[in-house]
Write an enzyme that holds these catalytic residues in place. Structure first.
Site, PDB file in Angstrom:
ATOM      1  N   THR A 238      12.363 -29.371  -1.680  1.00  0.00           N
ATOM      2  CA  THR A 238      12.882 -30.044  -3.238  1.00  0.00           C
ATOM      3  C   THR A 238      13.885 -31.011  -2.813  1.00  0.00           C
ATOM      4  O   THR A 238      14.888 -30.775  -2.042  1.00  0.00           O
ATOM      5  CB  THR A 238      13.147 -29.042  -4.005  1.00  0.00           C
TER       6      THR A 238
ATOM      7  N   GLU B 175       8.619 -22.767  -8.326  1.00  0.00           N
ATOM      8  CA  GLU B 175       7.138 -22.540  -7.854  1.00  0.00           C
ATOM      9  C   GLU B 175       6.290 -23.339  -8.728  1.00  0.00           C
ATOM     10  O   GLU B 175       5.107 -22.561  -8.975  1.00  0.00           O
ATOM     11  CB  GLU B 175       6.934 -20.968  -7.753  1.00  0.00           C
TER      12      GLU B 175
ATOM     13  N   GLY C 166      17.571 -22.197  -0.892  1.00  0.00           N
ATOM     14  CA  GLY C 166      18.266 -21.301  -0.881  1.00  0.00           C
ATOM     15  C   GLY C 166      18.839 -20.917   0.583  1.00  0.00           C
ATOM     16  O   GLY C 166      18.151 -21.485   1.317  1.00  0.00           O
TER      17      GLY C 166
END
Lengths: 674, 674
Positions: B154, B437, B193
């Protein structure tokens, strides 16, 4: 011109030029943004005053909210106290007074991020419930901040049902004192703002006992902390109730009372007095209390509910014309996400609701003012209607706006989920409005009780208050619309809403009667109808909101394009409601399937029409960048730059002990081997 | 017996005796709680293994979440890293392996509050996308934690639309390296993350350029931090993206690349390779990638979506039998709030949904396993159906469960708003599942595309996958139900759901065709139908969920009362859906107004029936007090005591500098004067 002014005001934009994708949206406004702002403010002069207040507050660094999203609960509390104290100075400097025209804009300019809000409730409760002597003693002390007040009603085990409160105040004739106790853990006062750490005094609501007899709930002024050193007074345990979903700046507190004695004079005694010998005397009408609740519920709508929704709409709409994602047409540039029908369907109904409820709020204020004038003349006739409308609309508007803010948040994808978007804190704060000042379901049932009563009366040919006369109206059996354009006629959709409200009220009244006639006890029958009673109350409020919006549009000036765009929003508000609750309209065949398809078609058409004015419509809310406090919503639309710059300031980018403690030992074996 | 076991397991209850209002609810269970737990776990042996894992994790103080609600983002991150490192040791001690039966319960036992989750995604992406040589090099390093991995897909300006990613990787034949750049601010990697502070390596997705030609998105292994001292590598800027609505424990990060060079071998090359001379070679089928997304979407449902809803139901239900408010019958004790119809109507449909989607998840898992077996045999036929179902259900279940958690939170009034209830953090975390997702609206449109395609094929008599054969079914024109009991027949309501799904799909397909035939371009026509396409996709999933629940109930053992209570929940799930979307069922007259009144009557009747088993039904989810981490939801129901004790530990009850700095000077003038 309007554009220039707005641009000048957005002092938070240090990045400079406006993102061209956002700028282009402002070129084609079909109406004067400045005039719409003035309409929302209630006149250009009000706009001027509001802007002056905002400018004075937001240019003062003490009131800055720049680091708010990075602060702990303790830091937020300290900042709120600092701001509250500084505000006194500021008001003095600026010559603002509590009765001046600026006052109502201060809280909005601060985004509510300030302490001592309960101090004002403390003062109001003394003014309303206290005797002249009590007012003369306490109000000057409070005004000069020689004490800090709070308001202790809610208990750990009791909220909305006041009769259930368990705190006791026993009158001791010998010492002429009341002895206050919270006899069980569930009786502990819980939630009062400003009480956890700040307040020196509070108004405690307790069951009054004289000579062993209970006289019900009464208010008592109780000192809880020393004015010398702020230590807790004898018999008092108090503290902060800990972390909440929002309101980090407020020290919501708990309070335990153990044989705390206050003099007889500390019971607020405008309406009830305890004489030295223990004689209990009632005086005057308590109906005014009832009126106070109404006042509070109406007053919170603007600042606590509409403003957050308007901010969320501003942020999400500006972001949605700057964010590009996927291609609408092959070979072209990626499309602005607001060009997708699904995104329009998320955001534009929220925008329409923000306008709709703004006008509902005007309607309620006007009704309230009329009620107040009547009450001054000792005429309490309007109270039941005012209570029903303020309860119902408090519930409907908080619920609708909370859902609207959540939709705006989710419509911004991952970036909406960052605190830096401003949306999460708008959501977590507005959510509380569904709970405080009367839990929504309970309020809707109060409205429903009024509706059922009025429906019965109207059916029996008795007179009923103006807002419910329609319950006796002759029902049209079919919606007369012939094509999709008919559904842009306010008469058509207002009548459809009216029909649904009547049907839900009358069918629930019938079910209630049937149950009772079949032998079910009254309270059980009521409980078995509550899901449907809630539906009826919502339908009633929805009808009034639609009707009021349509009437407001009718009265607007036809110049400057404002009436036209407001008409579109009114249509959208109405049709979105029909589209999303289609079952209520289809149920008895009032609306046919073919007509519902027309509604859908008109509704979807409107989305594309209003989309063109979406940015000017949120610009008209006239929020400065500081008050939005959002990386996504600033006036210049420089979203990515601002997110990046802001994130770099986060405390999570300081050195963490985690590396030396955990990561280094873990990776240690591999040093220089890869 | 079952009761004893559960009681024994709730180690968090230090207060002792069970609140009698809660205890009485467990006396009258109509079924065996222990057997229902085993059913949910997939057998008693699974229950035993799960409990052993939970016991081992939760009795270890390093994994404690006791002070979680009081911690800052930095503290949460450090705790998550500490736990992740300790987990390695724990697994070794306990003899748990990644392939063992215990593994899947570890994450649930930790409530997901642990770092390095992206390290696993890093490993998976290498396993799936890497060549054998790459796997042989990197997987052992990762397994031994000689590096910490992340996954950088992303970007600040791009999420779901992968083709739009702007990061570039240019092949330099001279040095046999790729040169990676994030050429604009919107190209910056954002959200990954474990990347903000922990990761040493990451998989970067970038547009591959060779000799000036773009070959689309490819994955590259990039080292971002030194293995010596954790400093950023040359050309790398990286850090944490700051505060979010939840996920404080995760260091979601940003990453800027400026002429970062990686060797040719670092492009993951199972499917595409760049030869030394710059020749680009494709190899094998990439359909497996597609399958990976499906796997991820299905795998998140259980831990990230169903567990939070089940926890929220447990907390809100237990609280609702302990909290008493107002009187149902005059003269009696205040009533448990769960005895109010409106409270039942809030909570029980969420409970039914938790069970419904648990069984949907079983269905999806089974389908997925079947698909996986086929793919092993190089048969990719099931992929489109699997993709459509996993996309649609990811969206529908996350949306439904998020709304459900919010309802549970609001149903607990003020106490639900306290972080100590556990509900706010469940809500703020599950909300993210609607976005990550695959954003839900986009996923539903993918399902809709499949539906439209299959509807056209089925209409033309062509074969379609099993889950959509119903689209070609002969339509019944009227629901055959004659009385309210008929609506407790699964055939009746399943067929109603089927009818709605067919109607919404076929009518939208017709609108789409009409638009195209009237000259609207295909992509514009699609956009103009998207609001309705989303409705069709939801109706399809809702139908399958209802049908699957009904079929599951049919197959259950008839002993131990489980089938009976599951049947009630299945009925409630189905009727709640009809009641709340009545317009869809009434639209074309399939259901008449009289039948809709029967649905309402049966639905409201069911609430009162299921209410009796509400506590046993949440007990069966078998959460320990530690995993609920809630002052409202503990097994013993000692709500008020726990709230009070917990609040006293809050850092907001430490001394604040605000008194000396602000309050004292403010109050100063009045010292000793009152």
């Amino acid at each position: 011109m309007a554009l220039l002014e707005t641009s000048k005001r957005s002092q938070g934009s240090v990045l400079g030029s406006v993102n061209p994708d956002l700028a282009s949206e402002r070129q084609t406004a079909s109406f004067s943004v400045e005039k719409l702002t003035a309409l929302l403010d209630g006149g250009a002069e009000q706009t001027r005053i509001r802007r002056a207040v905002v400018e004075a507050i937001q240019s003062d660094p003490v009131f800055s909210r720049e680091y708010q999203y990075f602060e702990t609960q303790n830091e937020r509390y300290e900042a709120a106290v600092r701001k509250a104290v500084h505000l006194q100075k500021k008001m003095h400097e600026m010559g603002w007074t509590e009765n001046g025209p600026e006052y109502k804009y201060i809280y909005r300019a601060l985004s509510g991020d300030v302490a001592f809000l309960l101090h004002r409730v403390f003062m109001r409760s003394i003014s309303v419930l206290g005797s002249d002597k009590q007012i003369a003693k306490w109000i000057p002390l409070a005004t000069q901040h020689r004490l800090i007040g709070s308001y202790a009603q809610t208990e750990l085990g009791h909220g909305t049902y006041l009769q259930g409160l368990e705190t006791t105040a026993v009158f001791d004739t010998a010492t002429q004192e009341f002895i206050l106790n919270t006899p069980k853990i569930s009786a502990m006062k819980w939630w009062p703002g400003d009480m956890g750490r700040s307040a020196t005094h509070t108004v405690v609501f307790a069951q009054l006992y004289i000579h062993g007899k209970c006289y019900g709930i009464h208010p008592f002024i109780v000192q809880i902390r020393s004015l010398q050193d702020h230590s807790l007074c004898p018999g008092i345990s108090a503290g902060d109730i800990g972390p909440k979903m929002n309101f980090e700046h407020t020290d919501n507190g708990y309070l335990l009372l153990k044989d705390v004695r206050v003099p007889r004079e500390n019971m607020l005694s405008k309406f009830c007095e305890v004489r030295p010998d223990g004689t209990y005397v009632r005086q005057g009408s308590q109906k005014i209390n009832y009126f106070t609740m109404t006042a509070v519920r109406i007053s919170l709508i603007s600042d606590e509910v509409l403003t957050p929704l308007m901010k969320a709409c501003t942020i999400a709409t500006r972001y949605s014309v700057v964010r590009r994602q996927s291609k609408l047409k092959p070979g072209e540039q990626e499309a602005k996400i607001l060009d997708y029908q699904t995104q329009q369907e998320k955001l534009l109904p929220q925008l329409a609701a923000a306008y709709a409820f703004h006008f509902t709020n005007d309607y309620l204020q006007e009704l309230f003012n009329r009620g107040y004038r009547e009450i001054q003349k000792k005429n309490f006739d309007m109270l039941p209607e005012l209570h029903a409308l303020s309860s119902g609309f408090k519930a409907v508007i908080t619920q609708h706006c909370t859902a609207g803010v959540e939709i705006c948040l989710r419509a911004c994808g991952g970036h909406g989920y960052s605190l830096l978007s401003g949306l999460p804190s708008l959501y977590t704060k507005i959510l509380a409005s569904c709970i405080y000042e009367g839990e929504n379901t309970i309020l809707l049932l109060q409205t429903a009780r009024f509706l059922i009563k009025c429906f019965m009366a109207a059916s029996a040919g008795q007179p009923v208050p103006p807002s419910v006369t329609y319950l006796a109206a002759v029902k049209h059996r079919k919606c007369p619309a012939k094509n999709k354009l008919d559904f842009l006629s306010p008469d058509i959709y207002t009548e459809a809403y009216q029909h649904v409200a009547i049907r839900l009220t009358s069918s629930t009244a019938a079910k209630l009667q049937d149950l009772i006639q079949s032998g079910v006890k009254k309270h059980d029958a009521w409980n078995q109808c509550t899901v449907q009673l809630v539906q009826a109350a919502k339908a009633h409020c929805h009808y009034i909101a639609v009707k009021n919006f349509a009437e407001t549009v009718e009265k607007l000036e036809t110049k400057a394009g404002i009436q036209k765009i407001m008409k579109h929003l009114c249509d959208l508000f109405a049709l979105h409601g029909i589209f999303s609750n289609s079952g209520a309209f289809l149920h008895d065949g009032y609306t046919s399937a073919a007509q519902m398809d027309m509604v859908t078609a008109s509704y979807l058409d409107l989305l594309a029409v209003i989309r063109k004015d979406a940015v000017p419509l949120v610009d008209a809310f006239d929020f400065t960048d500081q008050s939005l406090n959002s990386a996504l919503g600033s006036y210049d639309g420089q979203v990515y730059q601002r997110l990046y710059e802001w994130a770099q300031k986060s405390p999570t980018n300081q050195m963490s002990p985690a590396y030396e403690r955990y990561l280094k030992p873990l990776l240690h074996n591999t040093l220089s081997k890869l």
